[in-house]
Write an enzyme that holds these catalytic residues in place. Structure first.
Site, short mmCIF file in Angstrom:
data_model
loop_
_atom_site.label_atom_id
_atom_site.label_comp_id
_atom_site.label_asym_id
_atom_site.label_seq_id
_atom_site.Cartn_x
_atom_site.Cartn_y
_atom_site.Cartn_z
N SER A 181 0.84 -1.20 0.00
CA SER A 181 0.00 0.00 0.00
C SER A 181 0.88 1.25 0.00
CB SER A 181 -0.93 -0.04 1.21
OG SER A 181 -1.92 0.95 1.12
N ASP A 259 38.10 11.57 14.64
CA ASP A 259 37.35 12.76 14.23
C ASP A 259 35.97 12.35 13.70
OD1 ASP A 259 36.44 15.17 13.30
OD2 ASP A 259 38.17 15.57 12.01
N HIS A 291 39.81 15.73 16.05
CA HIS A 291 39.63 16.84 15.12
C HIS A 291 40.66 17.94 15.38
CE1 HIS A 291 37.37 19.22 12.26
NE2 HIS A 291 37.19 20.18 13.14
#
Length: 316
Positions: A181, A259, A291
């Site tokens: 459906s 990171d 980072h």
């Protein structure tokens, strides 16, 4: 006789009758799915039951619920044959339930029982996606939720991601999209979008970390409120049709192993190579660092080595 009290009582009764009249006024009625009243009341007629995940001893299927987007609180139900051990991994079915976009869920008894039976018979691993429903969440939200589920699932390609069933048992060379459906419509639209965008597992790995997913989205959307999101070509080079025209011949990308953005570095290289760009890209991943580690710890051995590499690149 206290006329003030009588008039106040009459006024209260009038207001109450007016309120009841509003509550009974139907805005629209789509039986057997949903009835919505003008005062905002929503009545759903089917698909409101809940079947918990379990191990069905009669057909030997395990199921469990997972969140594929913690930021949006979106979930799916996983199904796995009880004895999945075989020389080969299992085909993967990503399933979207029906209900006219207004009702049902991946957790209703109807779909739980159906997926149990299907997984037992077909010997596949299945992901039954629970997307948000209209009218509280009008379309295209169901499409976007389904796309998030698809990208999250494919983030486990080549053993990536953090969902053990997908990593251990899913054969990403044999993936099927299915639904009934409204779910059939979703399956079709996801197949179309996949053909156009072909989500890469590398960038999708961000979704294994709920914090990363939420942070990146907030940063980007608050910085660029009119953006389409993290698939905007301005932040996702894989969506940029002009990528092959990058105006240089060499690209050098450093990424840190811890990171949150490391996957985007690798993704950038791959998209450059796939775009037809006439150049050479290189990625170096520094294990165990975070980072901008080179800025935070500029005298560390790895930061010094990075500086040497950058210097060599600039002079070669």
């Amino acid at each position: 006789m206290n006329f003030t009290k009588i008039s106040a009582l009459i006024l209260f009764q009038i207001l109450l009758l007016h309120s009841l009249s509003q509550a009974s006024e139907i805005l629209y009625d789509i039986y057997p799915f949903i009835r919505v009243y003008k005062n905002g009341t929503i009545q759903r007629f089917i698909g409101q039951g809940y079947a918990p995940p379990s191990t069905d001893p009669s057909i030997k299927v395990h199921s469990k619920d997972i969140k594929f987007s913690r930021n949006l609180n979106l979930s799916a139900r996983f199904y796995l044959p009880r004895y999945p051990i075989s020389p080969h991994k299992l085909p993967l079915l990503i399933y979207f339930h029906g209900g006219g976009f207004f009702t049902e869920s991946a957790f209703s008894p109807t779909y739980h029982n159906y997926l149990n039976s299907l997984v037992a018979k077909a010997r596949v691993i299945a992901v039954s996606v629970n997307y948000r429903l209209a009218p509280e969440y009008p379309l295209p939200i169901a499409y976007e939720d389904s796309w998030l589920a698809l990208k999250w699932t494919f983030s486990h390609f080549k053993g990536n991601g953090n969902e053990p069933w997908l990593k251990k048992y899913a054969d990403f060379g044999h993936v099927y999209l299915g639904g009934d459906s409204a779910g059939g419509n979703l399956a079709h639209q996801m197949a179309i979008r996949f053909g156009l965008e072909n989500p890469d597992p590398a960038i999708g790995n961000e979704s294994e970390n709920a914090y990363a997913e939420a942070l990146l989205e907030k940063l980007w959307l608050y910085a660029y409120p009119n953006s389409s999101g993290l698939d905007d070509p301005m932040v996702n080079p894989g969506m940029d049709p002009s990528l092959k025209n990058l105006g240089c011949k060499r690209v050098f990308v450093y990424v840190a192993g811890n990171d949150l953005l490391r996957f985007r570095g690798w993704f950038y290289k791959q998209e450059l190579e796939n775009s037809g760009w006439n150049g050479k890209a290189k990625v170096v991943e520094v294990k165990g660092e975070d980072h901008v580690f080179n800025l935070a710890k500029p005298k560390s051995s790895k930061a010094v080595e990075m500086l040497k590499m950058l210097a060599y690149f600039l002079n070669s």
